[in-house]
Write a protein that holds these residues in place. Structure first.
Motif, PDB file in Angstrom:
ATOM      1  N   ARG A 142       0.847  -1.197   0.000  1.00  0.00           N
ATOM      2  CA  ARG A 142       0.000   0.000   0.000  1.00  0.00           C
ATOM      3  C   ARG A 142       0.879   1.242   0.000  1.00  0.00           C
ATOM      4  O   ARG A 142       1.672   1.458   0.916  1.00  0.00           O
ATOM      5  N   VAL A 143       0.719   2.036  -1.058  1.00  0.00           N
ATOM      6  CA  VAL A 143       1.470   3.289  -1.189  1.00  0.00           C
ATOM      7  C   VAL A 143       0.630   4.409  -0.576  1.00  0.00           C
ATOM      8  O   VAL A 143      -0.523   4.613  -0.954  1.00  0.00           O
ATOM      9  N   THR A 144       1.210   5.110   0.368  1.00  0.00           N
ATOM     10  CA  THR A 144       0.502   6.211   1.017  1.00  0.00           C
ATOM     11  C   THR A 144       0.804   7.518   0.292  1.00  0.00           C
ATOM     12  O   THR A 144       1.875   7.693  -0.291  1.00  0.00           O
ATOM     13  N   GLY A 145      -0.155   8.454   0.316  1.00  0.00           N
ATOM     14  CA  GLY A 145       0.009   9.750  -0.338  1.00  0.00           C
ATOM     15  C   GLY A 145      -0.337  10.876   0.600  1.00  0.00           C
ATOM     16  O   GLY A 145      -0.723  10.673   1.750  1.00  0.00           O
ATOM     17  N   GLU A 146      -0.223  12.100   0.072  1.00  0.00           N
ATOM     18  CA  GLU A 146      -0.547  13.306   0.843  1.00  0.00           C
ATOM     19  C   GLU A 146      -1.545  14.146   0.067  1.00  0.00           C
ATOM     20  O   GLU A 146      -1.666  14.057  -1.156  1.00  0.00           O
ATOM     21  N   ASP A 147      -2.242  14.978   0.791  1.00  0.00           N
ATOM     22  CA  ASP A 147      -3.218  15.883   0.185  1.00  0.00           C
ATOM     23  C   ASP A 147      -2.559  17.205  -0.170  1.00  0.00           C
ATOM     24  O   ASP A 147      -1.814  17.770   0.628  1.00  0.00           O
ATOM     25  N   ALA A 148      -2.872  17.715  -1.376  1.00  0.00           N
ATOM     26  CA  ALA A 148      -2.580  19.118  -1.689  1.00  0.00           C
ATOM     27  C   ALA A 148      -3.762  19.957  -1.200  1.00  0.00           C
ATOM     28  O   ALA A 148      -4.877  19.447  -1.048  1.00  0.00           O
ATOM     29  N   GLU A 149      -3.515  21.220  -0.942  1.00  0.00           N
ATOM     30  CA  GLU A 149      -4.590  22.085  -0.438  1.00  0.00           C
ATOM     31  C   GLU A 149      -4.420  23.511  -0.971  1.00  0.00           C
ATOM     32  O   GLU A 149      -4.023  24.419  -0.245  1.00  0.00           O
ATOM     33  N   PRO A 150      -4.727  23.709  -2.264  1.00  0.00           N
ATOM     34  CA  PRO A 150      -4.667  25.083  -2.796  1.00  0.00           C
ATOM     35  C   PRO A 150      -5.851  25.902  -2.301  1.00  0.00           C
ATOM     36  O   PRO A 150      -7.001  25.465  -2.397  1.00  0.00           O
ATOM     37  N   PHE A 177      -1.366  24.987   0.749  1.00  0.00           N
ATOM     38  CA  PHE A 177      -1.130  24.733   2.169  1.00  0.00           C
ATOM     39  C   PHE A 177      -1.016  23.246   2.481  1.00  0.00           C
ATOM     40  O   PHE A 177      -0.917  22.869   3.652  1.00  0.00           O
ATOM     41  N   GLY A 178      -1.047  22.382   1.464  1.00  0.00           N
ATOM     42  CA  GLY A 178      -1.026  20.941   1.684  1.00  0.00           C
ATOM     43  C   GLY A 178       0.376  20.369   1.774  1.00  0.00           C
ATOM     44  O   GLY A 178       1.382  21.076   1.758  1.00  0.00           O
ATOM     45  N   GLU A 179       0.429  19.032   1.846  1.00  0.00           N
ATOM     46  CA  GLU A 179       1.691  18.302   1.975  1.00  0.00           C
ATOM     47  C   GLU A 179       2.075  17.593   0.691  1.00  0.00           C
ATOM     48  O   GLU A 179       2.956  16.733   0.702  1.00  0.00           O
ATOM     49  N   ALA A 180       1.415  17.929  -0.403  1.00  0.00           N
ATOM     50  CA  ALA A 180       1.725  17.322  -1.702  1.00  0.00           C
ATOM     51  C   ALA A 180       1.664  18.392  -2.776  1.00  0.00           C
ATOM     52  O   ALA A 180       1.044  19.450  -2.596  1.00  0.00           O
ATOM     53  N   ILE A 181       2.304  18.131  -3.899  1.00  0.00           N
ATOM     54  CA  ILE A 181       2.267  19.049  -5.042  1.00  0.00           C
ATOM     55  C   ILE A 181       0.869  19.022  -5.660  1.00  0.00           C
ATOM     56  O   ILE A 181       0.280  17.958  -5.837  1.00  0.00           O
ATOM     57  N   ALA A 182       0.342  20.186  -5.956  1.00  0.00           N
ATOM     58  CA  ALA A 182      -0.938  20.287  -6.665  1.00  0.00           C
ATOM     59  C   ALA A 182      -0.637  20.442  -8.153  1.00  0.00           C
ATOM     60  O   ALA A 182       0.040  21.385  -8.559  1.00  0.00           O
ATOM     61  N   LYS A 183      -1.128  19.517  -8.954  1.00  0.00           N
ATOM     62  CA  LYS A 183      -0.859  19.517 -10.389  1.00  0.00           C
ATOM     63  C   LYS A 183      -2.120  19.877 -11.162  1.00  0.00           C
ATOM     64  O   LYS A 183      -3.230  19.696 -10.694  1.00  0.00           O
ATOM     65  N   SER A 184      -1.901  20.416 -12.374  1.00  0.00           N
ATOM     66  CA  SER A 184      -3.004  20.784 -13.275  1.00  0.00           C
ATOM     67  C   SER A 184      -4.008  21.691 -12.583  1.00  0.00           C
ATOM     68  O   SER A 184      -5.228  21.478 -12.649  1.00  0.00           O
ATOM     69  N   VAL A 185      -3.498  22.721 -11.928  1.00  0.00           N
ATOM     70  CA  VAL A 185      -4.364  23.632 -11.167  1.00  0.00           C
ATOM     71  C   VAL A 185      -5.024  24.632 -12.125  1.00  0.00           C
ATOM     72  O   VAL A 185      -4.357  25.262 -12.939  1.00  0.00           O
ATOM     73  N   SER A 186      -6.326  24.761 -12.017  1.00  0.00           N
ATOM     74  CA  SER A 186      -7.067  25.790 -12.750  1.00  0.00           C
ATOM     75  C   SER A 186      -8.130  26.363 -11.825  1.00  0.00           C
ATOM     76  O   SER A 186      -8.594  25.692 -10.907  1.00  0.00           O
ATOM     77  N   VAL A 187      -8.495  27.621 -12.092  1.00  0.00           N
ATOM     78  CA  VAL A 187      -9.435  28.332 -11.221  1.00  0.00           C
ATOM     79  C   VAL A 187     -10.592  28.841 -12.074  1.00  0.00           C
ATOM     80  O   VAL A 187     -10.384  29.435 -13.138  1.00  0.00           O
ATOM     81  N   LEU A 204       1.526  23.674  -8.704  1.00  0.00           N
ATOM     82  CA  LEU A 204       1.688  24.488  -7.499  1.00  0.00           C
ATOM     83  C   LEU A 204       2.428  23.647  -6.471  1.00  0.00           C
ATOM     84  O   LEU A 204       1.895  22.678  -5.927  1.00  0.00           O
ATOM     85  N   ASP A 205       3.699  23.989  -6.222  1.00  0.00           N
ATOM     86  CA  ASP A 205       4.513  23.230  -5.274  1.00  0.00           C
ATOM     87  C   ASP A 205       4.004  23.403  -3.852  1.00  0.00           C
ATOM     88  O   ASP A 205       3.198  24.293  -3.560  1.00  0.00           O
ATOM     89  N   MET A 206       4.495  22.558  -2.957  1.00  0.00           N
ATOM     90  CA  MET A 206       4.159  22.717  -1.540  1.00  0.00           C
ATOM     91  C   MET A 206       4.651  24.081  -1.056  1.00  0.00           C
ATOM     92  O   MET A 206       5.787  24.473  -1.345  1.00  0.00           O
ATOM     93  N   ASP A 234      -3.814  15.747  -6.896  1.00  0.00           N
ATOM     94  CA  ASP A 234      -2.781  15.455  -5.905  1.00  0.00           C
ATOM     95  C   ASP A 234      -2.535  13.945  -5.895  1.00  0.00           C
ATOM     96  O   ASP A 234      -2.868  13.254  -6.862  1.00  0.00           O
ATOM     97  N   ASP A 235      -1.979  13.438  -4.794  1.00  0.00           N
ATOM     98  CA  ASP A 235      -1.644  12.019  -4.732  1.00  0.00           C
ATOM     99  C   ASP A 235      -2.870  11.117  -4.839  1.00  0.00           C
ATOM    100  O   ASP A 235      -2.743   9.931  -5.146  1.00  0.00           O
ATOM    101  N   PHE A 236      -4.032  11.643  -4.573  1.00  0.00           N
ATOM    102  CA  PHE A 236      -5.241  10.835  -4.566  1.00  0.00           C
ATOM    103  C   PHE A 236      -6.105  11.058  -5.806  1.00  0.00           C
ATOM    104  O   PHE A 236      -7.265  10.672  -5.841  1.00  0.00           O
ATOM    105  N   GLY A 237      -5.561  11.734  -6.816  1.00  0.00           N
ATOM    106  CA  GLY A 237      -6.287  11.912  -8.055  1.00  0.00           C
ATOM    107  C   GLY A 237      -6.856  13.305  -8.227  1.00  0.00           C
ATOM    108  O   GLY A 237      -6.385  14.269  -7.617  1.00  0.00           O
TER     109      GLY A 237
END
Length: 409
Positions: A142-150, A177-187, A204-206, A234-237
């Protein structure tokens, strides 16, 4: 009698041979070959993204005879796990029946590994007399991940104070503000105005910060609560978070104003050539382009005047000339058009003009009465700086004196 004895001996001999064969077969299978694989350890037990770990396998002989020609191999591994060692391990022979063999695989997860369960499949092969034995094994990692939090960290508008009719540049600061990189960020900005509603940031890096840019036309006043949706991975999709910002638009009809109106002559007679001058003022804080003024009068002559560009706090004249070929009091619609970032806009207003019937009529008293009536029709349109009515009266009186001088001559 002797023949019966011979037959009896023959039967006993056959029975003895049969017993001997059974004993031989039993002695052949007594040397049983057996090998088992056991997952001994995954270290560390919790494996994160882009981390190293080890997988320890024990091979144990479980038969009475030492096994030979043993093959242990990893036959299936997820693409986001890398193995350092060879996937196939061959063991020529165990030393004795209860021997063990320890295998150690050094592995690591890739930087883009997906969190969740990962299955590693393995196969054990060894010969057992004339037959080949194959055993299959699986281990779940089981690979554990972290949440991004933009999240929205700042809201900046230009201009700072928004009036109805303004073109607004909106800058949203987005911090992770999260513990993982946020990828493909759009607003996405779900506003009700005409303008830009989507902005792409990318990665968006940590602890990283980016700015989402928007532009819209605040075409009506009020307080608006605008939903803001941030899309990212993020790590969870794929994820999305929704926030709200509040924008206040102050009541103002526009930044272009009809600052003053001048009619020359002030009281034209029928068939006079009239020069109508309207000064247009830019009372906003942005340059306005392609300004045109259209006066929809009923006379012969020009109806449109082109001003062009006005900088903030600058005004310019729109001059329209026509022949007043019919007497009467006229309410003339005036349309001011201009172009901003979102296309053509317009402001509508009206002015009053009185055309006298002939120049052989009334005396000075009648002229004064007419002048007073005209004052009610000449209105200064200025939303920021009002013009004094005294100036209008002065202008009209000067025109009246000129008329009286001409009469005396």
């Amino acid at each position: 009698m002797k023949q019966n004895i011979k037959l009896t001996y023959l039967l006993l001999l056959v029975f003895a041979v049969i017993l001997t064969g059974t004993s031989t077969a039993e002695s052949f299978t007594d040397g049983d070959i057996c090998v088992n694989a056991e997952i001994r350890e995954i270290s560390p037990s919790s494996v994160g993204i882009d981390e190293e770990f080890t997988l320890a396998i024990d091979l144990e002989s479980c038969g009475s005879k030492a096994p030979e020609d043993i093959t242990f191999e990893i036959i299936s591994i997820p693409p986001d796990i890398i193995v350092t060692e060879d996937l196939v391990t061959k063991i020529p022979k165990f030393s004795y029946g209860t021997s063990e063999r320890h295998l150690m695989y050094h592995m690591r997860t890739t930087p883009d590994a997906n969190p969740g369960p990962h299955i590693i499949k393995m196969k054990l092969t060894y010969p057992n007399k004339a037959l080949e034995t194959i055993k299959y094994y699986e281990v779940e990692l089981r690979v554990t991940g972290e949440d991004a939090e933009p999240r929205i960290s700042s809201v900046i508008t230009s201009p700072e104070y928004i009036y109805e009719g303004d073109t607004v540049d909106l800058r949203l600061g987005i911090d992770n503000f999260g513990e993982a990189i946020a990828k493909s960020v759009s607003v996405s900005l779900d506003h009700e105005f005409k303008g830009i509603k989507n902005s792409t940031i990318g990665t968006l890096d940590m602890n990283g910060t980016q700015t989402a840019l928007f532009k819209f036309k605040a075409d009506r006043s009020g307080e608006f609560e605008i939903p803001v949706i941030i899309y990212y991975e993020d790590d969870f999709g794929k994820q999305q978070d929704e926030y709200n910002i509040t924008i206040t638009v102050l009541d103002k009809k526009g930044s272009l104003n009809l600052a003053s109106v001048k009619v020359d002559p002030v009281l034209p007679y029928m068939d006079d050539t009239v020069e109508l001058t309207m000064r247009i003022e830019n009372s906003g804080d942005r340059t306005i382009n392609s300004i045109r003024v259209y006066a929809d009068h009923p006379f012969m002559g020009l109806k449109e005047s082109f001003i062009g560009t006005l900088d903030p706090n600058e005004d310019g004249p729109a001059v329209i000339t026509f022949i007043a070929d019919e007497a009467g009091e006229y309410e003339i619609p005036v349309t001011i058009t201009y172009i901003d970032d979102f296309g053509e806009e317009q402001i509508e207003t009206k002015i009053n003009i009185i055309v006298l019937e002939s120049n052989s009529g009334a005396g000075t008293a009648a002229i004064v009465l007419i002048v007073l009536a005209v004052i009610g029709g000449l209105v200064y349109y200025n939303y920021r700086t009002k013009k004094s009515k005294d100036e209008i009266i002065k202008q009209l009186m000067e025109g009246s004196n000129n008329y009286a001088d001409k009469k005396e001559e």
